[in-house]
Design a protein around this motif. Structure first.
Motif, mmCIF file in Angstrom:
data_model
loop_
_atom_site.group_PDB
_atom_site.id
_atom_site.type_symbol
_atom_site.label_atom_id
_atom_site.label_comp_id
_atom_site.label_asym_id
_atom_site.label_seq_id
_atom_site.Cartn_x
_atom_site.Cartn_y
_atom_site.Cartn_z
ATOM 1 N N LEU A 318 -1.251 -10.375 -1.679
ATOM 2 C CA LEU A 318 -0.861 -10.365 -0.270
ATOM 3 C C LEU A 318 0.456 -11.104 -0.124
ATOM 4 N N THR A 322 1.060 -8.072 3.738
ATOM 5 C CA THR A 322 0.990 -6.737 3.149
ATOM 6 C C THR A 322 0.391 -6.820 1.753
ATOM 7 N N GLN A 324 -0.167 -5.526 -1.921
ATOM 8 C CA GLN A 324 0.531 -4.717 -2.903
ATOM 9 C C GLN A 324 0.032 -5.043 -4.300
#
Length: 339
Positions: A318, A322, A324
């Motif tokens: 994180l 976001t 990923q």
């Protein structure tokens, strides 16, 4: 010292490492034994603070005196001889060490024996990292602080030891029924305790009386600093992280028992080794899509326990809210070893 015969071992070629068992990542270690190879005690040992944390001339003198006392008891038949047990094991019996060290006429160093032995286990699928990598747990994590010049006399107690009723001034005399005279004895005995054990039995001497104590082992009591060991089996990750607390996990809707951890420091070697692209503040929430580990809530410990050094693994990260995926290329180290 005039009552001892001193042998200085400079290479381990001919040493039965099954009988002479110790933490081989030490700078100095003594066995006090008789001509029958009955070992009275060990002297040495260390922790992450220093190779000399538990060594000084006063404690050595005390141990030497205790060794002579044990010898007199042995001669009087008051100590049952400890005969060699099991098949002798020599460094040459570790195939990779024989090939890389002995056959090339290199010195068989203590730490090499330890490291080749565990890499052999890794190769044949018998490696138990919990027991084999996190070795010789720190006694301070049990709340035991020794008055070093006085052997196993306690200077302070805290945590689990204090909760068990052990007091400053007590002298530890056995662990799980096995006698201890020195810190090295105690450390050796503690290392044999299974890492999933929840308690140990300690016997202490207090004002001439013997007391039996049960000490509850803290969670993850077995975790140790691996940096001074240079284990080949230890995956280097080139970052530091701290586990999130329950409130942080709840806010991010992460499992409370998971090992989600926030990156607090990125090692410069991450760039040099092309190891990862993590940044401070990143939160690692999964490793190879796994979020939980029954043994730990620390992502780095999870990686070290569950993944092979040198392998690349996928992290769920994180960053600024976001999620990923990132690749972590762990490194395999070979301290003073040659392929």
């Amino acid at each position: 010292m005039s009552q001892y015969v001193l042998l200085r071992i400079t290479t381990l070629d001919g040493i039965d490492i099954n009988h002479f068992d110790w933490d081989r990542h030490n700078a100095l270690y003594f066995f006090m034994l008789n001509a029958d190879e009955h070992i009275y005690m060990h002297y040495g040992g260390r922790d992450s603070r220093s190779a000399m944390s538990y060594l000084n001339m006063e404690s050595l003198e005390l141990a030497l005196s205790q060794g002579l006392e044990q010898h007199e008891l042995y001669k009087a038949g008051k100590i049952e001889p400890k005969l060699k047990t099991g098949t002798p094991i020599y460094p040459r019996d570790i195939p990779s060490l024989k090939k890389s060290v002995i056959d090339k006429n290199r010195c068989v160093e203590c730490h090499l024996v330890q490291d080749y032995a565990v890499t052999e286990k890794e190769a044949n699928g018998t490696l138990d990292k919990l027991q084999d990598m996190y070795v010789h747990p720190d006694i301070r994590d049990l709340g035991i602080e020794l008055d070093v010049p006085k052997g196993l006399r306690l200077a302070e107690t805290s945590g689990a030891a204090k909760a068990a009723g052990i007091l400053p001034g007590d002298v530890i005399t056995s662990l799980n029924g096995n006698g201890t005279l020195t810190f090295a004895d105690f450390q050796n005995r503690l290392n044999k305790v299974h890492r999933l054990s929840r308690e140990i039995d300690l016997t202490v001497s207090r004002d001439g009386e013997t007391h039996e104590m049960k000490v509850a082992l803290p969670d993850q009591w077995w975790i140790t600093d691996l940096s001074f060991r240079y284990w080949t089996i230890d995956p280097l990750v080139f970052f530091k992280a701290v586990p999130l607390n329950d409130a942080e996990k709840e806010e991010l809707e992460l499992p409370s028992e998971g090992f989600a951890s926030r990156v607090t420091e990125v090692d410069i070697n991450a760039l040099l080794e092309d190891a990862h692209e993590l940044e401070e503040g990143d939160i690692i929430v999964s490793v190879e899509n796994v979020q939980k580990d029954e043994l730990t809530q620390d992502v780095i410990i999870h990686i070290k326990l569950k993944h092979r050094a040198g392998n690349s693994i996928t992290l769920g990260v994180l960053r600024e809210g976001t999620l990923q995926e990132m690749t972590l290329k762990t490194k395999r180290q070979r301290f003073r070893k040659r392929d």
